[in-house]
Design an enzyme around this catalytic site. Structure first.
Site, PDB file in Angstrom:
ATOM      1  N   ARG A  71       0.846  -1.194   0.000  1.00  0.00           N
ATOM      2  CA  ARG A  71       0.000   0.000   0.000  1.00  0.00           C
ATOM      3  C   ARG A  71       0.881   1.243   0.000  1.00  0.00           C
ATOM      4  O   ARG A  71       1.543   1.539   0.993  1.00  0.00           O
ATOM      5  CB  ARG A  71      -0.930  -0.005   1.216  1.00  0.00           C
ATOM      6  CG  ARG A  71      -1.961  -1.131   1.222  1.00  0.00           C
ATOM      7  CD  ARG A  71      -2.863  -1.074   0.007  1.00  0.00           C
ATOM      8  NE  ARG A  71      -3.943  -2.051   0.060  1.00  0.00           N
ATOM      9  CZ  ARG A  71      -4.806  -2.234  -0.936  1.00  0.00           C
ATOM     10  NH1 ARG A  71      -4.688  -1.528  -2.068  1.00  0.00           N
ATOM     11  NH2 ARG A  71      -5.769  -3.127  -0.836  1.00  0.00           N
ATOM     12  N   ALA A  83     -10.846  -7.569  -0.559  1.00  0.00           N
ATOM     13  CA  ALA A  83     -11.714  -6.391  -0.553  1.00  0.00           C
ATOM     14  C   ALA A  83     -11.637  -5.700  -1.898  1.00  0.00           C
ATOM     15  O   ALA A  83     -10.713  -5.932  -2.686  1.00  0.00           O
ATOM     16  CB  ALA A  83     -11.302  -5.431   0.562  1.00  0.00           C
ATOM     17  N   GLU A 100     -14.935 -10.093  -5.725  1.00  0.00           N
ATOM     18  CA  GLU A 100     -13.634  -9.792  -5.128  1.00  0.00           C
ATOM     19  C   GLU A 100     -12.995 -11.033  -4.506  1.00  0.00           C
ATOM     20  O   GLU A 100     -11.774 -11.214  -4.573  1.00  0.00           O
ATOM     21  CB  GLU A 100     -13.782  -8.690  -4.078  1.00  0.00           C
ATOM     22  CG  GLU A 100     -14.131  -7.326  -4.641  1.00  0.00           C
ATOM     23  CD  GLU A 100     -13.025  -6.732  -5.496  1.00  0.00           C
ATOM     24  OE1 GLU A 100     -11.879  -7.215  -5.439  1.00  0.00           O
ATOM     25  OE2 GLU A 100     -13.299  -5.767  -6.239  1.00  0.00           O
ATOM     26  N   GLU A 104      -9.334 -12.003  -5.889  1.00  0.00           N
ATOM     27  CA  GLU A 104      -8.159 -11.826  -5.037  1.00  0.00           C
ATOM     28  C   GLU A 104      -7.732 -13.097  -4.311  1.00  0.00           C
ATOM     29  O   GLU A 104      -6.584 -13.206  -3.886  1.00  0.00           O
ATOM     30  CB  GLU A 104      -8.424 -10.717  -4.010  1.00  0.00           C
ATOM     31  CG  GLU A 104      -8.601  -9.347  -4.639  1.00  0.00           C
ATOM     32  CD  GLU A 104      -8.475  -8.223  -3.644  1.00  0.00           C
ATOM     33  OE1 GLU A 104      -8.525  -8.479  -2.417  1.00  0.00           O
ATOM     34  OE2 GLU A 104      -8.315  -7.066  -4.081  1.00  0.00           O
ATOM     35  N   PRO A 122     -14.747   8.363   9.241  1.00  0.00           N
ATOM     36  CA  PRO A 122     -15.911   9.215   9.013  1.00  0.00           C
ATOM     37  C   PRO A 122     -15.649  10.709   9.127  1.00  0.00           C
ATOM     38  O   PRO A 122     -16.469  11.508   8.681  1.00  0.00           O
ATOM     39  CB  PRO A 122     -16.904   8.752  10.085  1.00  0.00           C
ATOM     40  CG  PRO A 122     -16.080   8.102  11.129  1.00  0.00           C
ATOM     41  CD  PRO A 122     -14.926   7.472  10.403  1.00  0.00           C
ATOM     42  N   GLU A 127     -16.308   6.910   2.869  1.00  0.00           N
ATOM     43  CA  GLU A 127     -16.224   5.470   2.646  1.00  0.00           C
ATOM     44  C   GLU A 127     -16.972   4.675   3.709  1.00  0.00           C
ATOM     45  O   GLU A 127     -16.808   4.888   4.905  1.00  0.00           O
ATOM     46  CB  GLU A 127     -14.770   5.002   2.632  1.00  0.00           C
ATOM     47  CG  GLU A 127     -14.635   3.492   2.410  1.00  0.00           C
ATOM     48  CD  GLU A 127     -13.205   3.014   2.375  1.00  0.00           C
ATOM     49  OE1 GLU A 127     -12.999   1.805   2.162  1.00  0.00           O
ATOM     50  OE2 GLU A 127     -12.287   3.840   2.552  1.00  0.00           O
ATOM     51  N   GLU A 152      -1.872  -5.923  -7.108  1.00  0.00           N
ATOM     52  CA  GLU A 152      -2.515  -7.219  -6.913  1.00  0.00           C
ATOM     53  C   GLU A 152      -1.685  -8.373  -7.483  1.00  0.00           C
ATOM     54  O   GLU A 152      -1.837  -9.518  -7.050  1.00  0.00           O
ATOM     55  CB  GLU A 152      -3.907  -7.221  -7.546  1.00  0.00           C
ATOM     56  CG  GLU A 152      -4.915  -6.346  -6.809  1.00  0.00           C
ATOM     57  CD  GLU A 152      -6.302  -6.469  -7.403  1.00  0.00           C
ATOM     58  OE1 GLU A 152      -6.443  -7.120  -8.458  1.00  0.00           O
ATOM     59  OE2 GLU A 152      -7.237  -5.914  -6.811  1.00  0.00           O
TER      60      GLU A 152
END
Length: 233
Positions: A71, A83, A100, A104, A122, A127, A152
């Site tokens: 990430r 996810a 998914e 994945e 939040p 999201e 991925e």
């Protein structure tokens, strides 16, 4: 009477809303709102997110599947759960979860339950994620498997005992928010024999795939026209 332990749905008074950055995957939106009808205006900017779905795949040996993926914003390679974004037009949340899981983890599941719903951040993002528990697993046939690209393409898959995963969370060794939430929720559900889990089609008021939950631009001028329009009742 004690205050109910439940979040309360209901928008306050949005005076203006507009996209100020149109991104490749999601946008940045700025909004002006008031907490009361005649309150002082407050301005906030946040990520206008598509929403996401994630999956706890649990096998017959009470092991949870985790995937390892890099990430860039966090500068970390993290253990996560499968996810993905809710960015396929017309696709409902459970169908997205099944897609998914296949893409994945190369898995198909026979039994689905809602494990937990949560907002990722939040105060800075719209999201929302629905996390499913998937059981009755079988592999996707080799010829039907998804060709992974970019980050991925480096995915590594591992199976871990639920309690070992809980210990990793509490020791600070896991950082993915969906994985942390899902692992702890799985352990709590496992302790009660999964008796109280919601069905896969349980109500999802925050469902970002629903048109009524979409964000729309409201300019200050348009908002003024709405609030100052004469009563036609």
């Amino acid at each position: 009477m004690a205050t109910p332990l439940e979040d309360v749905h209901g928008e306050r008074f949005t005076r203006s809303s507009e996209v100020v950055f149109d991104g490749k995957i999601w946008d940045v939106r700025t909004e002006v709102f008031t907490l009361t009808e005649d309150g002082d205006p407050i301005t906030r900017e946040y990520v206008d997110h598509t929403g996401a779905v994630s999956i706890v795949a649990l096998n017959d040996d009470w092991q949870i599947l985790l995937i390892k993926q890099y990430r860039q914003p966090a500068r970390m390679t993290m253990w996560e759960i499968p996810a993905g974004l809710l960015d396929v037009e017309g696709e409902d949340v459970q169908t997205a979860a099944a897609r998914e899981l296949a893409e994945e983890a190369d898995l198909v599941a026979e039994r689905w339950n809602v494990l937990v719903d949560f907002h990722n951040s939040p105060g800075s993002s719209s999201e929302v994620q629905r996390v499913y528990l998937a059981r009755g697993l079988r592999p996707v046939p080799e010829e039907d498997r998804h060709q992974r690209e970019d980050e991925e393409a480096e995915i590594e898959v591992g199976w871990f005992d639920v309690q070992d995963a809980v210990e990793a969370v509490l020791a600070g060794r896991l950082h993915s928010p969906s994985a942390v939430v899902a692992i702890l929720a799985t352990a709590a559900a496992q302790a009660t024999g999964f008796d109280h889990l919601r069905p896969a089609d349980a109500p999802f008021p925050e469902d970002p795939t629903k048109p009524e939950n979409a964000r729309h631009d409201i300019t200050p001028e348009a908002r003024q026209q709405v609030t100052s329009a004469p009563d036609r009742g």
